[in-house]
Design an enzyme around this catalytic site. Sequence first.
Site, PDB file in Angstrom:
ATOM      1  CE  LYS A  80       1.421  17.196   3.905  1.00  0.00           C
ATOM      2  NZ  LYS A  80       0.497  16.358   3.119  1.00  0.00           N
ATOM      3  CG  ASP A 102      -0.662   0.557   2.449  1.00  0.00           C
ATOM      4  OD1 ASP A 102       0.442   1.058   2.603  1.00  0.00           O
ATOM      5  OD2 ASP A 102      -1.498   0.504   3.359  1.00  0.00           O
ATOM      6  CB  CYS A 157     -17.154   2.420   8.765  1.00  0.00           C
ATOM      7  SG  CYS A 157     -15.454   2.477   8.167  1.00  0.00           S
TER       8      CYS A 157
END
Length: 377
Positions: A225, A136, A246
Amino acid sequence: MTTSISDPREAIRQRAAELGFDACRFTGVESPWPATARLQAFLEAGHHGEMDWMADTAGRRGHPRALWAEARSAIVLGLNYGPDADPLPGLARRDRGLVSVYAQGDDYHDLIKGRLKQLGGWLASRLGADLKVFVDTAPLMEKPLAQQAGLGWQGKHTNLVSRDFGSWLFLGVILTTAALPPDPPGEDHCGQCRACLDACPTAAFPTPYQLDARRCVSYLTIEHKGPVDPALRPGLGNRIYGCDDCLAVCPWNKFAQAGREQKLAARADRVEPSLAELAALDAAAFRERFARSPIKRTGRDRLVRNVLYAIGNSGDPALVPAAQARLEDASPLVRGAAVWALGRLLPRAEVLALAHSHAEAEADPGVRAEWAAVQSA
């Protein structure tokens, strides 16, 4: 070199299991897939927020063959990180911070990448084919690949759901030039359920199967940020790094094989840590505490910003000193969050007194705007 072989999948699955992977399935990567169009729609809607890298790499991210033209097959690996208990009761302990389950142990990127490299080395010597490993951090859409390989399906919360592991799987991928027989793809079993959508504290799902990251607590506490939109701050609650809501409410979790292996086990100082202690961290203490954690990527200032929002949401006057101490912080991001927290916790007269002693000397326009907001509230 490209190699075609009959069916070595069981040997690969066995080796993957020996390395600690809980799932291993296969898919081809030569055909078009619907994930390309979904990614484009996501970007066009601006749902990626400040994650400019998603747009910058969209050409390579759209399809595995765009990332590596010679790839023919994908081996998709899953590692169970399911918690031993429901993480959501921690939302009620408002003087503590809630860290997403995936970040409570050591950094999974390091763990999975090491194992993928071991599996890759073993495969290369047997397949006679080229391969590349991904966890990822590369522009590869693992979740659509996992669904195509049959590990599960992308649920209405856009995360992978497995009938065996619920919503708790880390994913890794090996692309190879070998032609491996594909497994059947995963079928959607969400049905009429919308538990994940209803659980979202910031309404980040415009429709089922679509996420607006700009409203997602995980995005806001990790990727974003600057200061969080004041309208969304109350929805953060005491979530200081990521959000499991969730995931945790998914009914398929009841069938999941719970329990993490030792290297993924939660560390005591990352399970509901004290907000007051975290607010006091300086840069050196932050680096020491989170040296092997994915939290380290966020940096001290962003984490303390999140902690101060949690303090502001706590309703606990005992946390006022922790917030007030950050009014002199070197980071404008932290100072602004401290102002907001104190505006939520203190009587108006005390807020105005603090503003009188701090606002005029404040040089940062963003922090001055926070002072102006609490004075006019």
